[in-house]
Design a protein around this motif. Structure first.
Motif: not given
Length: 638
Positions: A307-324
């Motif tokens: 739910n928060q991915q779009a906000y983090l990308l737009d406001k913080l230039n951050m992408n939380l990526v689940i690798i494992g």
């Protein structure tokens, strides 16, 4: 007019003896530069299979992009340190006549490419990050070198005699050592020649045998605007340090156009990506997550991340990526990232979970900005925190086991996180999503001293005693608490008081005191029969059989106008937990539902305590606390 176009061979040449030969790599570009110089051309275009010089090697940094314009000097620096788009000698003839060089892509005619000129208006500090992926270091050292002239001259002459190119040079001010970096394929002949040249000094013990370090890489920050810019070196070293990358040697020329470091080759990809994110601020920062635990809290966390991915990308230039990700049965990995909304469908069909293999996957992927999240109550999973922290991977967990083990182990994890520039965060160990530990940390760090702590730390027990009225059987209220997701997987842990004992221990330790779990005085409200149940089903049967006991506890409190609260306290170097009858004038009386409350009495708050209060149980609030810790780690990695 085609008659005005001259076409000539590029890399075909002739030796001084008149023999045909080739110019080698970049020969055609060099020939073009010589013609441009001779004819004083207005521009030199070099057409290749790439769209220009890149900010980093695109094979290692997927976010690398074309540099639209840079100076001759920056282009020379980048090409010297591995950028293969343009050959270093090509630049010099154009520079002599101030001829712009334009690098274009034969297969992408619309791409603007890179323009290399003498100067232009540019505010960017770093133009690119270059690298050489396979070098070795040669170290000449010995007490006999100090104050003796000619050692350096002999050293470099020996390498020159064998046509060995030196890429990087450092020398200690004590003159005790000389260190150079060369291509790995030159290692054997370099060592052979140096041992021959310095054989007498080595045999007499004046200097040590040549020391060789292999499997190394060079990383260089390049940019003319670095000159006199404060903090660039510090930022570079800090980024590498936070990602567990040790620097073998450092070099910076007096021109200040580049800062060069040598690192282990296995860390090259991680180093380039971490530096690229740090110095090119418009780039999206990737934070890599590894998660064990896909129960109610784990699923709630995945939903919040999604739910928060779009906000983090737009406001913080951050992408939380689940690798494992893993549960107790299977595990799944994808270096490009798992979709938090769908990967649970694939998890049951994935490989069998093996904790050692999960750890090895994290280690071998060696990704920057990595966080390990343990959303279990497993002692076995908690055992790997030490190894995870040593890989400079931060640990975030609601699992209380590590923080409540022997103080020696708790202290070890804290020290490892400092040593390896990672973090060990467990805000959700106390109060779920409430900012209890972070508030306590702020008090301690700002110089305040904890005098006393009073707290209701079990949202489960508070829910139970808020809903038990001696009409509905006590056991049914306990089952309801579990159904609502407020209890531990085994509710015996909550009702025994062990969970609260661990929480008050953590609060005392985080206040700066050394305590062990067996020093907490726990006063159980359960009858003895319930304390010896064999399993959860047996526990429920015994709770039902002892309903009279629980009814009596309730009636006694009611007769005094009190409510039952399971209270933990830290005062006068004593830790206690137990069921208390709380009157209307106490802050604990008005706690609702599954609320937790912590009262901090300190030197600054001696009479009116600092109060932290709110929901202290439930999957969503616990997941939000985990998310907050993840963001704390991510923000300190900036």
């Amino acid at each position: 007019d085609l008659k005005q176009i001259n076409i000539c061979p590029g890399f075909i040449a002739r030796t001084l003896e008149g023999n045909f030969t080739t110019l080698g790599r970049g020969g055609s570009d060099y020939t073009a530069a010589l013609f441009a110089n001779f004819y004083k051309a207005s521009v030199l275009e070099i057409w290749s299979d790439v769209s220009g010089l890149m900010t980093a090697d695109p094979r290692l940094v997927t976010a690398a992009r074309v540099i639209p314009q840079l100076s001759y000097e920056d282009a020379l620096e980048l090409s010297h340190f591995g950028a293969k788009v343009i050959y270093p000698p090509t630049i010099q003839p154009a520079l002599e006549q101030n001829i712009p060089i334009i690098i274009k892509n034969t297969f992408k005619l619309r791409d603007l490419g890179t323009k290399i000129t003498s100067s232009w208006e540019d505010n960017s500090t770093i133009k690119g990050i270059s690298s050489i992926d396979e070098i070795c270091l040669l170290n000449l050292s010995g007490i006999g070198m100090v104050g003796i002239p000619n050692f350096s001259a002999r050293f470099f002459q020996a390498l020159a005699d064998r046509n060995i190119n030196v890429i990087i040079i450092t020398q200690a001010s004590s003159e005790h050592t000389i260190c150079v970096g060369i291509q790995s394929f030159d290692r054997e002949k370099a060592v052979e020649e140096l041992h021959k040249v310095f054989s007498s000094e080595i045999n007499s013990g004046k200097i040590d045998p040549i020391e060789v370090e292999q499997h190394l890489s060079i990383v260089a920050l390049v940019g003319s605007n670095m000159k006199s810019q404060v903090g660039i070196s510090g930022q570079m070293f800090s980024v590498l340090g936070r990602n567990g990358i040790n620097i073998k040697t450092i070099a910076q020329g007096s021109s200040e156009r580049n800062i060069t470091v040598v690192i282990e080759k296995k860390h090259l990809k991680k180093a380039l990506n971490a530096l690229h994110e740090s110095f090119f601020i418009e780039e999206i920062k990737k934070v890599n997550l590894f998660i064990i635990g896909m129960g109610n809290v784990g699923k709630a966390f995945l939903e919040q991340v999604s739910n928060q991915q779009a906000y983090l990308l737009d406001k913080l230039n951050m992408n939380l990526v689940i690798i494992g990700a893993a549960n107790s049965k299977t595990m799944i990995f994808d270096e490009q990232g798992l979709d938090p909304t769908t990967f649970m469908e694939d998890l049951p069909k994935s490989e069998v979970f093996n904790q050692a293999n999960f750890l090895e996957q994290m280690r071998s992927l060696n990704l920057r900005n990595s966080i390990f999240i343990d959303i279990t109550a497993s002692a076995t999973v908690a055992e790997i925190y030490e190894e995870v922290l040593k890989e400079s991977i931060s640990v975030v967990t609601p699992n209380k086991i590590a923080a409540t083990k022997e103080y020696k182990h708790y202290s070890l994890l804290k020290s490892l996180s400092k040593k390896y520039k990672s973090q060990f965060l467990f805000e959700t160990n106390v109060g779920a999503g409430l900012p209890v530990l972070s508030t306590l940390s702020d008090l301690v760090k700002s110089g305040d001293q904890i005098i006393k702590i009073e707290a209701v730390l079990s949202g489960t027990l508070n829910f139970i005693f808020n809903n038990y009225d001696a009409h509905t059987p006590f056991v049914e209220v306990v089952k309801l608490a579990k159904k609502e997701g407020y209890t531990e997987p085994d509710p015996r842990l909550d009702l025994s008081g062990e969970d609260v004992m661990g929480k008050i221990l953590i609060l005392a330790r985080e206040s700066g005191y050394q305590f062990e779990l067996d020093e907490v005085m726990g006063n159980s409200f359960l009858p003895e029969s319930c304390q010896t149940s064999e399993n959860e089903a047996d526990f429920y049967l015994k709770l039902a059989a002892d309903e009279v006991h629980f009814s009596k506890l309730y009636q006694e409190a009611q007769s005094k106008g009190c409510k039952l609260r399971y209270v933990a306290s830290f005062e006068d170097q004593k830790l206690t937990t137990g069921l208390s009858q709380i009157g209307m004038d106490h802050p604990f009386y008005h706690l609702e539902g599954k609320d937790n409350i912590v009262l901090f009495y300190t030197h600054r708050y001696p009479e009116q305590p600092l109060v932290v209060k709110g929901a202290g149980a439930g999957a969503a609030v616990t997941a939000s606390g985990i998310f907050a810790d993840v963001m704390r780690v991510a923000n300190t990695q900036q």
